[in-house]
Design a protein around this motif. Structure first.
Motif, mmCIF file in Angstrom:
data_model
loop_
_atom_site.group_PDB
_atom_site.id
_atom_site.type_symbol
_atom_site.label_atom_id
_atom_site.label_comp_id
_atom_site.label_asym_id
_atom_site.label_seq_id
_atom_site.Cartn_x
_atom_site.Cartn_y
_atom_site.Cartn_z
ATOM 1 N N TYR A 129 88.122 20.386 55.604
ATOM 2 C CA TYR A 129 87.393 20.214 56.856
ATOM 3 C C TYR A 129 87.996 19.055 57.650
ATOM 4 O O TYR A 129 88.244 19.171 58.856
ATOM 5 C CB TYR A 129 85.921 19.949 56.561
ATOM 6 N N ALA A 130 88.242 17.937 56.977
ATOM 7 C CA ALA A 130 88.815 16.768 57.647
ATOM 8 C C ALA A 130 90.185 17.091 58.225
ATOM 9 O O ALA A 130 90.527 16.661 59.331
ATOM 10 C CB ALA A 130 88.924 15.606 56.655
ATOM 11 N N THR A 134 90.962 17.057 62.216
ATOM 12 C CA THR A 134 91.965 16.136 62.742
ATOM 13 C C THR A 134 93.020 16.883 63.544
ATOM 14 O O THR A 134 93.436 16.434 64.622
ATOM 15 C CB THR A 134 92.631 15.360 61.589
ATOM 16 N N ARG A 135 93.459 18.016 63.045
ATOM 17 C CA ARG A 135 94.444 18.816 63.773
ATOM 18 C C ARG A 135 93.906 19.276 65.123
ATOM 19 O O ARG A 135 94.635 19.310 66.116
ATOM 20 C CB ARG A 135 94.833 20.038 62.940
ATOM 21 N N SER A 136 92.625 19.611 65.157
ATOM 22 C CA SER A 136 92.027 20.108 66.397
ATOM 23 C C SER A 136 91.831 18.996 67.415
ATOM 24 O O SER A 136 92.091 19.176 68.614
ATOM 25 C CB SER A 136 90.678 20.775 66.095
ATOM 26 N N VAL A 137 91.370 17.844 66.946
ATOM 27 C CA VAL A 137 91.051 16.743 67.849
ATOM 28 C C VAL A 137 92.308 16.009 68.309
ATOM 29 O O VAL A 137 92.389 15.545 69.451
ATOM 30 C CB VAL A 137 90.073 15.764 67.168
ATOM 31 N N LEU A 138 93.300 15.919 67.439
ATOM 32 C CA LEU A 138 94.539 15.191 67.746
ATOM 33 C C LEU A 138 95.742 16.113 67.538
ATOM 34 O O LEU A 138 96.544 15.912 66.620
ATOM 35 C CB LEU A 138 94.656 13.942 66.852
ATOM 36 N N PRO A 139 95.887 17.109 68.391
ATOM 37 C CA PRO A 139 96.966 18.094 68.202
ATOM 38 C C PRO A 139 98.362 17.511 68.348
ATOM 39 O O PRO A 139 99.334 18.125 67.926
ATOM 40 C CB PRO A 139 96.678 19.126 69.299
ATOM 41 N N GLN A 140 98.471 16.332 68.938
ATOM 42 C CA GLN A 140 99.790 15.716 69.127
ATOM 43 C C GLN A 140 100.341 15.092 67.857
ATOM 44 O O GLN A 140 101.527 14.738 67.800
ATOM 45 C CB GLN A 140 99.717 14.650 70.233
ATOM 46 N N LEU A 141 99.518 14.959 66.826
ATOM 47 C CA LEU A 141 99.972 14.321 65.598
ATOM 48 C C LEU A 141 100.797 15.267 64.737
ATOM 49 O O LEU A 141 100.528 16.467 64.668
ATOM 50 C CB LEU A 141 98.774 13.821 64.781
ATOM 51 N N PRO A 143 102.456 16.396 60.882
ATOM 52 C CA PRO A 143 101.846 16.604 59.563
ATOM 53 C C PRO A 143 101.636 15.317 58.771
ATOM 54 O O PRO A 143 100.601 15.158 58.122
ATOM 55 C CB PRO A 143 102.857 17.521 58.865
ATOM 56 N N ARG A 144 102.587 14.392 58.827
ATOM 57 C CA ARG A 144 102.449 13.151 58.063
ATOM 58 C C ARG A 144 101.302 12.307 58.590
ATOM 59 O O ARG A 144 100.528 11.731 57.825
ATOM 60 C CB ARG A 144 103.746 12.347 58.114
ATOM 61 N N GLN A 145 101.172 12.239 59.921
ATOM 62 C CA GLN A 145 100.097 11.448 60.508
ATOM 63 C C GLN A 145 98.734 12.051 60.210
ATOM 64 O O GLN A 145 97.768 11.341 59.934
ATOM 65 C CB GLN A 145 100.301 11.332 62.021
ATOM 66 N N VAL A 146 98.669 13.385 60.256
ATOM 67 C CA VAL A 146 97.414 14.068 59.916
ATOM 68 C C VAL A 146 97.044 13.771 58.465
ATOM 69 O O VAL A 146 95.891 13.457 58.143
ATOM 70 C CB VAL A 146 97.533 15.582 60.145
ATOM 71 N N ALA A 147 98.029 13.879 57.580
ATOM 72 C CA ALA A 147 97.779 13.629 56.161
ATOM 73 C C ALA A 147 97.284 12.201 55.933
ATOM 74 O O ALA A 147 96.407 11.959 55.092
ATOM 75 C CB ALA A 147 99.054 13.883 55.360
ATOM 76 N N THR A 148 97.825 11.252 56.691
ATOM 77 C CA THR A 148 97.409 9.860 56.557
ATOM 78 C C THR A 148 95.946 9.690 56.941
ATOM 79 O O THR A 148 95.163 9.052 56.220
ATOM 80 C CB THR A 148 98.283 8.944 57.433
ATOM 81 N N THR A 242 89.595 7.592 65.399
ATOM 82 C CA THR A 242 90.497 6.509 65.007
ATOM 83 C C THR A 242 90.139 5.172 65.652
ATOM 84 O O THR A 242 90.935 4.242 65.629
ATOM 85 C CB THR A 242 91.953 6.847 65.385
ATOM 86 N N SER A 243 88.963 5.054 66.231
ATOM 87 C CA SER A 243 88.554 3.793 66.829
ATOM 88 C C SER A 243 87.041 3.690 66.822
ATOM 89 O O SER A 243 86.346 4.673 66.576
ATOM 90 C CB SER A 243 89.085 3.662 68.265
ATOM 91 N N SER A 244 86.531 2.496 67.100
ATOM 92 C CA SER A 244 85.095 2.263 67.059
ATOM 93 C C SER A 244 84.693 1.237 68.108
ATOM 94 O O SER A 244 85.476 0.348 68.446
ATOM 95 C CB SER A 244 84.673 1.767 65.671
ATOM 96 N N LEU A 245 83.473 1.360 68.602
ATOM 97 C CA LEU A 245 82.896 0.393 69.527
ATOM 98 C C LEU A 245 81.710 -0.254 68.831
ATOM 99 O O LEU A 245 80.817 0.441 68.342
ATOM 100 C CB LEU A 245 82.448 1.084 70.819
ATOM 101 N N TYR A 246 81.698 -1.584 68.774
ATOM 102 C CA TYR A 246 80.628 -2.311 68.122
ATOM 103 C C TYR A 246 79.567 -2.753 69.126
ATOM 104 O O TYR A 246 79.892 -3.226 70.204
ATOM 105 C CB TYR A 246 81.179 -3.570 67.432
#
Length: 284
Positions: A129-130, A134-141, A143-148, A242-246
């Motif tokens: 699922y993850a 990830t592939r859907s939300v960040l299609p520019q990445l 395979p290695r970046q997705v795996a990370t 890949t980011s967060s707002l506090y």
């Protein structure tokens, strides 16, 4: 010195101020004891100044604090990855600093309350699922970046197996369960995984069905972290992939805490929710 994020500085400063008050000392008296200017003590307590682990140690010595667990926790918060290098340090080149800090907060927390309106929370995702998400939300990445990113997300889940484990309260909009991320097989396995995790004593899942109508959570997902031994220092986090707002102002914390309680009151009970998820998995 590594810059400690504002949310950490606030947590450290508030707790150090509380400990100073408990010790019956003024900021001026503390400054004399540790050989600092009074303004440094004030800046640390208000979160306006960076703080090093050795600063924390000096102040705790001045206050007569002997609780080793509390001392270690505050030193770790002050030093971030530089003092207590977490597993996420090896991903420092791939992950934004805000995401690394989110992970460290998640690791330190004793409880997390989360609302998800679109996807399964990261702590409850299966690897497939993850990966598909990830592939859907960040299609520019690549395979290695997705795996990370998937590896990071799976490793984060260790907090649910820690001793003691993170207590997780999750309210899931029905849309989370209906959206077929990765296709039927991936989604069926994900739903089964939710039921399995939701049966654990420290994981509490509640589904907010479509029949509940409009609700305060439609504005977006959020997480509220609570921490052991440090009172009234909850942190609200708006978590992205890949980011967060506090959000660490008391009015924000109160507002989101009240919102979460209202959402829980409108959601199905934990038992009803697991049955509901099982039914969707069977095609209901």
């Amino acid at each position: 010195m590594q810059q400690v994020p504002a949310v950490r500085r606030r947590k450290i400063g508030s707790e150090l101020r509380r400990l100073r008050d408990t010790a019956g000392l003024t900021s001026g008296e503390v400054a004399l004891r540790v050989g600092w200017h009074q303004s440094k003590v004030s800046r640390i307590e208000t979160g306006r100044s960076g703080v090093r682990p050795e600063d924390v140690t000096a102040l705790l010595d001045a206050y007569g604090v002997r609780d080793q667990r509390l001392r270690d926790m505050l030193a770790a918060l002050a030093g971030g990855e530089g003092v207590r290098r977490g597993w996420w340090h090896e991903y420092r080149e791939e992950l934004p600093s805000a995401y690394r800090d989110f992970i460290s907060l998640e690791t330190d927390a004793c409880r997390a309350r989360t609302l998800e309106t679109t996807v399964v929370p990261g702590l409850l995702q299966t690897p497939d699922y993850a990966r598909e998400l990830t592939r859907s939300v960040l299609p520019q990445l690549g395979p290695r970046q997705v795996a990370t990113l998937v590896d990071v997300r799976m490793t984060r889940q260790a907090v649910l197996r820690a001793s003691p484990p993170l207590e997780l309260w999750a309210v899931l909009d029905e849309a989370v369960l209906r959206r077929r991320v990765g296709g039927p097989e991936v989604m069926a396995a994900q739903l089964s995984h939710l039921v399995e995790l939701g049966s654990l004593p420290h994981v509490h899942l509640q589904v907010l069905p479509f029949s509940a109508g409009g609700h305060i959570g439609v504005t977006g997902p959020f997480v509220i972290f609570s921490f052991p031994r440090i009172a009234d220092l909850d942190v609200v986090v708006l978590d992205q992939l890949t980011s967060s707002l506090y959000l660490d102002q008391q009015e924000d914390i109160r507002a989101y805490g009240a919102a979460f309680n209202r959402l829980r009151s409108h959601a199905l009970s934990s038992e009803q929710s697991l049955s509901f998820i099982t039914g969707i998995g069977k095609g209901a």
